[in-house]
Design an enzyme around this catalytic site. Structure first.
Site, PDB file in Angstrom:
ATOM      1  N   THR A   1       0.836  -1.206   0.000  1.00  0.00           N
ATOM      2  CA  THR A   1       0.000   0.000   0.000  1.00  0.00           C
ATOM      3  C   THR A   1       0.868   1.251   0.000  1.00  0.00           C
ATOM      4  O   THR A   1       0.572   2.230  -0.697  1.00  0.00           O
ATOM      5  CB  THR A   1      -0.928   0.005   1.228  1.00  0.00           C
ATOM      6  OG1 THR A   1      -1.764  -1.148   1.188  1.00  0.00           O
ATOM      7  CG2 THR A   1      -1.797   1.252   1.251  1.00  0.00           C
TER       8      THR A   1
ATOM      9  N   HIS B   1       2.004   1.889  -3.433  1.00  0.00           N
ATOM     10  CA  HIS B   1       0.954   2.523  -4.246  1.00  0.00           C
ATOM     11  C   HIS B   1       0.939   4.033  -3.987  1.00  0.00           C
ATOM     12  O   HIS B   1       0.831   4.839  -4.923  1.00  0.00           O
ATOM     13  CB  HIS B   1      -0.411   1.924  -3.918  1.00  0.00           C
ATOM     14  CG  HIS B   1      -0.634   0.556  -4.474  1.00  0.00           C
ATOM     15  ND1 HIS B   1      -0.749   0.309  -5.826  1.00  0.00           N
ATOM     16  CD2 HIS B   1      -0.775  -0.643  -3.860  1.00  0.00           C
ATOM     17  CE1 HIS B   1      -0.941  -0.988  -6.024  1.00  0.00           C
ATOM     18  NE2 HIS B   1      -0.959  -1.583  -4.846  1.00  0.00           N
TER      19      HIS B   1
ATOM     20  N   HIS C   1       1.770   1.995   8.143  1.00  0.00           N
ATOM     21  CA  HIS C   1       0.853   1.340   9.087  1.00  0.00           C
ATOM     22  C   HIS C   1       1.395   0.018   9.636  1.00  0.00           C
ATOM     23  O   HIS C   1       0.694  -0.675  10.363  1.00  0.00           O
ATOM     24  CB  HIS C   1      -0.508   1.110   8.429  1.00  0.00           C
ATOM     25  CG  HIS C   1      -0.435   0.307   7.167  1.00  0.00           C
ATOM     26  ND1 HIS C   1      -0.205   0.887   5.941  1.00  0.00           N
ATOM     27  CD2 HIS C   1      -0.535  -1.023   6.929  1.00  0.00           C
ATOM     28  CE1 HIS C   1      -0.172  -0.050   5.012  1.00  0.00           C
ATOM     29  NE2 HIS C   1      -0.362  -1.227   5.593  1.00  0.00           N
TER      30      HIS C   1
ATOM     31  N   CYS D   1     -21.637   0.397  14.267  1.00  0.00           N
ATOM     32  CA  CYS D   1     -22.381  -0.229  13.169  1.00  0.00           C
ATOM     33  C   CYS D   1     -22.756  -1.660  13.557  1.00  0.00           C
ATOM     34  O   CYS D   1     -22.308  -2.190  14.578  1.00  0.00           O
ATOM     35  CB  CYS D   1     -21.562  -0.209  11.879  1.00  0.00           C
ATOM     36  SG  CYS D   1     -20.125  -1.317  11.883  1.00  0.00           S
TER      37      CYS D   1
ATOM     38  N   CYS E   1     -16.278  -3.604   9.682  1.00  0.00           N
ATOM     39  CA  CYS E   1     -16.887  -2.292   9.912  1.00  0.00           C
ATOM     40  C   CYS E   1     -16.995  -1.529   8.595  1.00  0.00           C
ATOM     41  O   CYS E   1     -16.025  -1.428   7.841  1.00  0.00           O
ATOM     42  CB  CYS E   1     -16.035  -1.506  10.909  1.00  0.00           C
ATOM     43  SG  CYS E   1     -16.546   0.211  11.120  1.00  0.00           S
TER      44      CYS E   1
ATOM     45  N   ASP F   1       4.072 -17.868  -9.182  1.00  0.00           N
ATOM     46  CA  ASP F   1       4.419 -16.478  -9.470  1.00  0.00           C
ATOM     47  C   ASP F   1       5.295 -16.498 -10.722  1.00  0.00           C
ATOM     48  O   ASP F   1       5.543 -17.568 -11.295  1.00  0.00           O
ATOM     49  CB  ASP F   1       5.157 -15.833  -8.287  1.00  0.00           C
ATOM     50  CG  ASP F   1       4.969 -14.322  -8.225  1.00  0.00           C
ATOM     51  OD1 ASP F   1       5.509 -13.621  -9.113  1.00  0.00           O
ATOM     52  OD2 ASP F   1       4.284 -13.836  -7.304  1.00  0.00           O
TER      53      ASP F   1
ATOM     54  N   ARG G   1      11.338 -14.042  -5.480  1.00  0.00           N
ATOM     55  CA  ARG G   1      10.350 -14.297  -4.427  1.00  0.00           C
ATOM     56  C   ARG G   1       9.958 -15.770  -4.356  1.00  0.00           C
ATOM     57  O   ARG G   1       9.640 -16.277  -3.278  1.00  0.00           O
ATOM     58  CB  ARG G   1       9.144 -13.388  -4.629  1.00  0.00           C
ATOM     59  CG  ARG G   1       9.513 -11.939  -4.309  1.00  0.00           C
ATOM     60  CD  ARG G   1       8.360 -11.016  -4.192  1.00  0.00           C
ATOM     61  NE  ARG G   1       8.743  -9.797  -3.493  1.00  0.00           N
ATOM     62  CZ  ARG G   1       8.029  -8.683  -3.530  1.00  0.00           C
ATOM     63  NH1 ARG G   1       6.899  -8.647  -4.222  1.00  0.00           N
ATOM     64  NH2 ARG G   1       8.421  -7.616  -2.857  1.00  0.00           N
TER      65      ARG G   1
ATOM     66  N   GLY H   1      -6.012 -11.026  -2.760  1.00  0.00           N
ATOM     67  CA  GLY H   1      -5.488 -10.179  -3.831  1.00  0.00           C
ATOM     68  C   GLY H   1      -6.587  -9.352  -4.472  1.00  0.00           C
ATOM     69  O   GLY H   1      -7.701  -9.835  -4.679  1.00  0.00           O
ATOM     70  N   ILE H   2      -6.273  -8.097  -4.779  1.00  0.00           N
ATOM     71  CA  ILE H   2      -7.266  -7.171  -5.335  1.00  0.00           C
ATOM     72  C   ILE H   2      -6.999  -6.982  -6.823  1.00  0.00           C
ATOM     73  O   ILE H   2      -5.949  -6.458  -7.209  1.00  0.00           O
ATOM     74  CB  ILE H   2      -7.206  -5.811  -4.619  1.00  0.00           C
ATOM     75  CG1 ILE H   2      -7.447  -6.007  -3.116  1.00  0.00           C
ATOM     76  CG2 ILE H   2      -8.232  -4.850  -5.206  1.00  0.00           C
ATOM     77  CD1 ILE H   2      -7.191  -4.766  -2.298  1.00  0.00           C
TER      78      ILE H   2
END
Length: 341
Positions: free
Chosen positions: A40, A43, A63, A96, A107, A195, A200, A263-264
């Protein structure tokens, strides 16, 4: 205080002198010891389309961290000065339906540390005490600093029963590699990870994957035959967001197989739904970490002998942060740690 900030709406990140964050009655003030660079953060560094829509500028980012509690809000109980902590980066609303039901990771009003509010790439961080997790003494700062992505791996891997099962992981990023280690540790039979990045894939081999497959050079079905698999994979963990990888997973799943998706994809992704239907597949979306069951499992897995240390490949002082981002951007790294000491 020193901080890494997304100062301008362009590629890059900047070391700045930022004001120390202010605490509320329910907060902890944490002196940061080590942070790790996340996908992230890359990105945000590259200022891609998602970042441009999501990140307010300027913003202190980051983070993934470990630090020490140096101040405590007056309403906080259960923490003391000197506690070593990491923390859940998803700040939830508490009111919520999902929060009130204990499903706080779902959430609908989540705010992200280092995304929607000031992050951990700084000498000090403020988070609600609810979000902090005490680190056991026998877990190192390095490992504690990557609990956030390790939690993604644990949450995804432990979504389904793995004992004696054959597992396919598509995507050998740091999270996919850590998931492979988790699968082997808890009793999966064959853990195959795919992959096209050989660096990796070699890390995945070091972390215990049965087979790390470069799909640009090897056929996945040939690997299955080599392993004596006649019916397909029982569990799939999709970590790449790459449509062709997910298509290969659907092709090689056993009937009744279960898939967890972290994965997105970069956009809408078409699949052959008849394979899902006729194979009776179960597909589960994974977001973040379960609060805080995943965190307890992370600590317990490490304390029971799981070794994820090979995934940490680079260390830099914060003044050399650019080298860290360059290493992450090269694709020739695992996790990159930045030290604030």
């Amino acid at each position: 205080m020193k901080a890494l900030s997304k100062l301008k709406a362009e590629k890059g990140i900047w070391l700045v002198d930022a004001p120390k964050p202010e605490m509320g009655h329910n907060d902890l003030l944490i002196k940061i010891k080590k942070t790790a660079i996340c996908g992230t953060d890359m990105h945000i560094y590259n200022w891609d389309e998602w970042s441009q829509k999501t990140i307010p500028v300027p913003m202190v980012v980051g983070h993934e961290y470990v630090g020490e509690v140096v101040d405590i809000g007056q309403e906080v109980r259960g923490f003391k000065i000197g506690d070593r902590v990491s923390g859940e980066g998803h700040i939830t609303c508490g009111h919520c339906r999902n929060c009130r039901a204990g499903r706080t990771h779902l959430c609908r009003n989540t705010s992200g540390v280092g995304v929607n509010r000031e992050g951990s790439f700084a000498e000090y961080l403020v988070i609600p005490a609810f979000n902090a997790f005490k680190i056991p003494d026998d877990i190192s700062d390095d490992l504690a600093s990557i609990f956030d992505p390790f939690g993604n791996a644990v949450h995804t891997a432990l979504s389904f029963d793995l004992v004696g099962e054959d597992v396919l992981i598509t995507g050998a990023g740091p999270i996919g590699i850590m998931a492979a280690a988790v699968c082997r540790h808890v009793g999966a039979r064959h853990v195959v990870i795919t992959d096209v990045n050989e660096y990796r894939l070699e890390l995945a081999r070091k972390m215990g994957a049965t087979r790390a497959v470069n799909v640009a050079q090897e056929n996945l079905k040939d690997v299955m035959k080599e392993l004596g698999m006649t019916e397909g994979f029982d569990v799939g963990l999709e970590m790449s967001g790459v449509p062709s990888a997910f298509h290969a997973m659907l092709d090689t799943m056993n009937h009744g197989g279960k898939i967890a998706m972290l994965g997105i994809p970069g956009g809408e992704m078409a699949i052959d739904w008849s394979k899902v239907i006729f194979k009776g597949l179960v597909i589960k979306g994974i977001y973040g970490r379960e609060m805080f069951e995943t965190w307890y499992k992370m600590a317990s897995l490490i304390q029971s002998g799981l070794d994820i240390s090979p995934i940490i490949t680079h260390h830099y002082k914060i003044d050399d942060f650019q080298k860290g981002f360059d290493a992450m951007g090269s694709g020739q790294s695992g996790k990159v740690i930045l030290s604030w000491d």
